[in-house]
Design an enzyme around this catalytic site. Structure first.
Site, PDB file in Angstrom:
ATOM      1  CD  GLU A  56     -12.961  13.005   4.143  1.00 27.09           C
ATOM      2  OE1 GLU A  56     -12.324  12.461   5.051  1.00 27.09           O
ATOM      3  OE2 GLU A  56     -12.890  12.628   2.960  1.00 27.09           O
ATOM      4  NE  ARG A  88     -14.598   8.538   8.954  1.00 25.51           N
ATOM      5  CZ  ARG A  88     -13.614   8.262   8.152  1.00 25.51           C
ATOM      6  NH1 ARG A  88     -12.805   7.271   8.440  1.00 25.51           N
ATOM      7  NH2 ARG A  88     -13.440   8.974   7.073  1.00 25.51           N
ATOM      8  NE  ARG A 119      -8.420   6.581  10.069  1.00 22.41           N
ATOM      9  CZ  ARG A 119      -9.023   6.916   8.938  1.00 22.41           C
ATOM     10  NH1 ARG A 119      -8.608   7.963   8.239  1.00 22.41           N
ATOM     11  NH2 ARG A 119     -10.039   6.217   8.479  1.00 22.41           N
ATOM     12  CE  LYS A 170      -3.164 -10.625   2.895  1.00 20.83           C
ATOM     13  NZ  LYS A 170      -3.849 -11.103   4.089  1.00 20.83           N
ATOM     14  N   GLY A 230      -9.733  10.952   0.626  1.00 16.52           N
ATOM     15  CA  GLY A 230      -8.536  11.702   0.309  1.00 16.52           C
ATOM     16  C   GLY A 230      -7.491  11.690   1.400  1.00 16.52           C
ATOM     17  CB  THR A 262      -3.441   2.329  -0.288  1.00 17.59           C
ATOM     18  OG1 THR A 262      -2.605   2.232   0.862  1.00 17.59           O
ATOM     19  CG2 THR A 262      -3.200   3.647  -1.001  1.00 17.59           C
ATOM     20  CG  HIS A 313     -16.720   5.059   6.724  1.00 23.02           C
ATOM     21  ND1 HIS A 313     -17.880   5.669   6.304  1.00 23.02           N
ATOM     22  CD2 HIS A 313     -15.703   5.834   6.292  1.00 23.02           C
ATOM     23  CE1 HIS A 313     -17.564   6.771   5.627  1.00 23.02           C
ATOM     24  NE2 HIS A 313     -16.249   6.897   5.609  1.00 23.02           N
ATOM     25  CG  LEU A 336      -4.624   7.606   2.296  1.00 23.05           C
ATOM     26  CD1 LEU A 336      -5.277   8.221   1.062  1.00 23.05           C
ATOM     27  CD2 LEU A 336      -4.081   6.230   1.949  1.00 23.05           C
ATOM     28  N   GLY A 377       0.839  -1.197   0.000  1.00 23.30           N
ATOM     29  CA  GLY A 377       0.000   0.000   0.000  1.00 23.30           C
ATOM     30  C   GLY A 377       0.875   1.249   0.000  1.00 23.30           C
ATOM     31  CG  ASP A 383      -1.848 -11.330   7.233  1.00 20.13           C
ATOM     32  OD1 ASP A 383      -2.639 -12.042   7.859  1.00 20.13           O
ATOM     33  OD2 ASP A 383      -1.936 -11.122   6.010  1.00 20.13           O
ATOM     34  CB  ALA A 399      -8.201   5.505   0.764  1.00 14.47           C
ATOM     35  CB  ALA A 429       2.828   2.296   4.629  1.00 22.23           C
ATOM     36  CG  HIS A 439     -13.294   2.799   7.374  1.00 22.20           C
ATOM     37  ND1 HIS A 439     -13.339   2.557   6.016  1.00 22.20           N
ATOM     38  CD2 HIS A 439     -12.690   4.013   7.514  1.00 22.20           C
ATOM     39  CE1 HIS A 439     -12.786   3.576   5.372  1.00 22.20           C
ATOM     40  NE2 HIS A 439     -12.366   4.459   6.255  1.00 22.20           N
TER      41      HIS A 439
HETATM   42  C1  SIN Z   1     -13.824   8.265   3.360  1.00 23.19           C
HETATM   43  O1  SIN Z   1     -13.640   8.571   2.203  1.00 23.19           O
HETATM   44  O2  SIN Z   1     -14.839   8.551   3.961  1.00 23.19           O
HETATM   45  C2  SIN Z   1     -12.766   7.464   4.060  1.00 23.19           C
HETATM   46  C3  SIN Z   1     -11.583   8.271   4.274  1.00 23.19           C
HETATM   47  C4  SIN Z   1     -10.932   7.882   5.554  1.00 23.19           C
HETATM   48  O3  SIN Z   1     -11.216   6.810   6.078  1.00 23.19           O
HETATM   49  O4  SIN Z   1     -10.178   8.687   6.085  1.00 23.19           O
END
Ligand code: SIN
Length: 525
Positions: free
Chosen positions: A119, A295, A391, A40, A54, A48, A247, A397, A12, A226, A51, A14, A356
């Site tokens: 957001e 959230r 978070r 894997k 953003g 990633t 989410h 990201l 991803g 994992d 997502a 990272a 999520h």
């Molecule tokens: C979303 O697009 O709602 C997810 C973005 C995130 O999880 O930060």
């Protein structure tokens, strides 16, 4: 036995950005260490890629680091590590410039400025995005760029089974020992069915999240925790596992359990409103910020409203958003819903929470070092201290990009001080001759998911946790029996890892005697 200088597990944002940094650095030096990335599945498959919304960063002149820091702390209930929050927020813009230099595109307005979305929990517009497929675009750019370098080997269909430590040399390794070393990994070559030994001087885990331990998740099927489970087995430190983020708005499809399609929070940022079956803007009753509260609050409000109304979902009303904006900013959601008979320009979208993101994970310091020497980690598999108890949207990201850089810097320090371990034995497959019986594995996987969703979801209680602990304990015993005698396979190893993850989530939840952020129990109301 394969010997590499740098081993990366996971493809991803990272893992790929860390790998790219190494490639660029050593190419400039005309030096050719062996850099190997294993994944894997195929390299494009990662959290990633899914997502949508953003990547958050302070870009707008009216925004400030202080505001982004404060929003992150408020969302995380102030149990975040403030030093880490500052590090991530202040380094964000530079890391994003690197992504742009590697070819990642973000939407711009006609005057050439980046279009910044908003957001939940953000006090300003600061989400860079590429339509509603930001992760996919970043993943594309990173994979396209890495192909230009011939000093990295990408091994797909290689499944990391276990970290190699002194344990494999016959020594006692405990969680309190300070000198545990990572010497590389045992990895299952899925094509040959053989477990290969990959020795490395520096190993980076970038294995992503755990969404699959729940019934319904926005994560792909590879998200089985994992790296966290391997680290825990190797006696590394793992924390904050109780903070699983649900989410609020995954597309609800009757009878569909498993992978759920995400309806990005950016849609609420653009003006969409959550409604109950009576058409009420019900989230306002729970928090004055309404549909754009952080959230944890919105997911709990939906859960409570669904229970009150006896429904399986609530509704998202995006009809107030200008049709042109809706179609151009959210084309993949528009298409997905349209294909299901929902015209989001006028119809309500049925949505329900889905697992999520994991805020906890492998504990790392600000240099991306785990508690095991020569083992670094970044991305969702880690607990950096950025997120605290919940978070902030689109900080994930960002965290992955910032910590990939920190891991890169640390690796340059480590590499010259390290050499390959000697006398590491090959993988011991004694006694494992029974072919896998897939029905046993898949049934246990779905039993586990059901227990987690029913008892360790958005709202918990001591009794539910105790029940979950008992039920998952039984699945653990059955699976360990199976593991001892069965030919090794990815589904079996994933199941073992998922059981470890559930043990850690339930354990974390049982030990947290308060309601904070994403952990909510009716016993502490
Ligand atoms: C979303 O697009 O709602 C997810 C973005 C995130 O999880 O930060």
């Amino acid at each position: 036995m394969n010997k590499v200088d740098f081993l990366i597990v996971g493809s991803g944002i990272a893992g790929l950005s860390y790998a790219l940094k190494l490639c660029e650095f050593y190419q400039k030096k005309n030096h050719h260490p062996k850099i190997c990335l294993i994944t894997k599945d195929e390299p494009f498959e990662s959290n990633t890629r899914y997502a949508q919304g953003g990547i958050a960063a302070v870009i707008d002149a009216d925004d400030s680091y202080e505001k982004h820091i404060n929003d992150t702390l408020v969302a995380g209930s102030h149990i975040n590590n403030e030093e880490v929050v500052k590090l991530v927020v202040e380094n964000g813009p530079e890391r994003i410039r690197e992504l742009i230099n590697w070819g990642a595109q973000f939407d711009k307005s006609d005057d050439g400025d980046y279009k910044l979305a908003k957001e939940g929990g953000h006090s300003d517009h600061r989400i860079l995005h590429f339509k509603d497929v930001t992760g996919q675009e970043i993943q594309r750019a990173l994979l396209d760029t890495i192909k230009k370098y011939d000093n990295v080997e990408i091994l797909q269909d290689y499944y990391a089974v276990d970290l190699i430590t002194q344990h494999h040399l016959g020594e006692d390794v405990t969680r309190y020992r300070k000198d545990t070393q990572c010497y590389g990994v045992y990895a299952l070559n899925k094509l040959s069915g053989e477990v290969e030994t990959i020795l490395s001087k520096v190993t980076l885990l970038a294995t992503g999240g755990i969404g699959q331990v729940y019934n319904t998740t926005t994560n792909p099927s590879v998200a089985t925790g994992d790296g966290i489970a391997m680290t825990y087995r190797a006696k590394g430190i793992v924390e904050h596992m109780e903070f699983v983020q649900f989410h609020p708005t995954a597309l609800y499809e009757r009878g569909n359990h498993g992978n759920a399609f995400l309806i990005t929070e950016a849609m609420r940022g653009a003006g969409a409103i959550l409604k109950n079956s009576k058409g009420e803007d019900f989230v306002k009753r729970y928090d004055k910020r309404g549909s754009l509260a952080p959230r944890d609050i919105v997911a709990r409000a939906i859960d409570s409203e669904m229970k009150k109304e006896g429904k399986d979902h609530v509704w998202l009303d995006a009809s107030g958003i200008n049709e042109k904006e809706l179609k151009s900013h959210f084309p993949s959601i528009y298409k997905k819903c349209f294909d299901k008979g929902i015209d989001i320009t006028k119809d309500l979208i049925p949505v329900a929470p889905a697992s999520h993101y994991l805020c906890g994970g492998i504990v790392v310091n600000t240099k991306a070092e785990t508690s095991i020497n020569n083992l670094l980690a970044c991305g969702e598999c880690t607990c950096t201290g950025l997120h605290g108890a919940n978070r902030l949207a689109s900080n994930s990201l960002l965290e992955a990009a910032v910590y990939a850089h920190e891991a890169f810097e640390t690796s340059l320090q480590l590499i010259d001080k390290t050499t390959w371990a000697e006398d590491i034995p090959e993988w011991n497959k004694d006694g494992t001759s029974v072919p896998e019986e897939m029905v046993l594995i898949s049934q246990s996987r779905s039993d586990l998911q059901r227990v987690m969703s029913n008892y360790v979801g958005i709202v918990r209680s001591d009794e539910r946790l105790a029940r979950a602990f008992k039920r998952t304990g039984l699945i653990y015993e059955e699976t360990e029996e199976l593991y001892k005698k069965t030919v090794i396979s990815q589904p079996l190893c994933e199941l073992r890892n998922m059981i470890t993850i559930t043990y850690l989530i339930i354990g974390g939840a049982k030990n947290r005697h308060e309601n904070i952020g994403l952990h909510y129990s009716i016993d502490y109301e």
